[in-house]
Design an enzyme around this catalytic site. Structure first.
Site, mmCIF file in Angstrom:
data_model
loop_
_atom_site.group_PDB
_atom_site.id
_atom_site.type_symbol
_atom_site.label_atom_id
_atom_site.label_comp_id
_atom_site.label_asym_id
_atom_site.label_seq_id
_atom_site.Cartn_x
_atom_site.Cartn_y
_atom_site.Cartn_z
ATOM 1 N N SER A 40 -19.806 6.406 -41.837
ATOM 2 C CA SER A 40 -20.793 6.655 -40.797
ATOM 3 C C SER A 40 -20.082 7.061 -39.501
ATOM 4 C CB SER A 40 -21.697 5.430 -40.630
ATOM 5 O OG SER A 40 -22.858 5.769 -39.914
ATOM 6 N N ASP A 113 -29.174 10.624 -48.282
ATOM 7 C CA ASP A 113 -28.958 9.889 -47.026
ATOM 8 C C ASP A 113 -30.190 10.022 -46.138
ATOM 9 O OD1 ASP A 113 -28.072 8.796 -44.600
ATOM 10 O OD2 ASP A 113 -26.040 9.555 -44.876
ATOM 11 N N HIS A 147 -27.681 6.281 -47.187
ATOM 12 C CA HIS A 147 -26.579 6.109 -46.250
ATOM 13 C C HIS A 147 -25.594 5.050 -46.757
ATOM 14 C CE1 HIS A 147 -24.674 6.786 -42.433
ATOM 15 N NE2 HIS A 147 -24.711 5.500 -42.126
#
Length: 171
Positions: A40, A113, A147
């Site tokens: 991330s 995601d 994610h």
């Protein structure tokens, strides 16, 4: 706080290089075989470190955003919009510096995601920019993953890819 994050890159590079110097000085790590990796915001930072520091032999970036102009209404602690800080958004976006990536980079991303700041398109376009500039790179997209990666098969696949990447690039 409410202050702009204009010192992100200098602080990132200085703090990570200090850690690398310490590890090398203490004999803990070989400075020629250092890898950097993150997920991330850490993936975004890892890509930036390959561009703005020459201390890493390779990088692994998972579920990141690489073009901050595509997150125009702020991100992390940035309160300004793209239109308020266009130069800043551009200056910290690894996508715009793909021609400066000289060390190999593995990019892993979930194909589903759902995070609005890290759609798979971000990873795909960064990968394409790297390939177009002749960088050594590999892109792994984990189908149906968001994610965060949960499916056992995908976690095992990602782990195998990471280990293979490190063996190939710093082994």
């Amino acid at each position: 706080g409410s202050a702009p994050a204009d010192e992100y890159l200098p602080q990132l590079v200085a703090s990570v290089e200090a850690a690398v110097d310490y590890l090398a000085k203490e004999g803990i790590s070989d400075p020629k075989r250092m890898a950097v990796g993150g997920r991330s915001y850490g993936a975004f930072s890892s890509a930036n470190l390959l561009i703005h520091s020459k201390r890493f032999a390779t990088a692994i970036a998972m579920s990141g955003a690489y073009n901050r102009t595509l997150t125009p209404f702020g991100f992390q602690h940035e309160k300004r919009t793209f239109w308020d800080a266009t130069e800043y958004y551009t200056s910290i976006s690894p996508f715009f510096f793909a021609d400066q990536v000289k060390a190999p980079i593995l990019i892993v991303h979930g194909g589903g995601d759902e995070n609005p700041g890290t759609p798979p398109l971000q990873a795909r376009r960064f990968f394409h920019a790297l390939v177009g500039q002749g960088a050594t790179t590999r892109y792994i997209e984990l189908p149906q993953e968001g994610h965060h990666y949960y499916a056992r098969e995908n976690v095992l696949l990602a782990t195998a890819e990471l280990l293979d990447w490190l063996d190939a690039t710093i082994g």
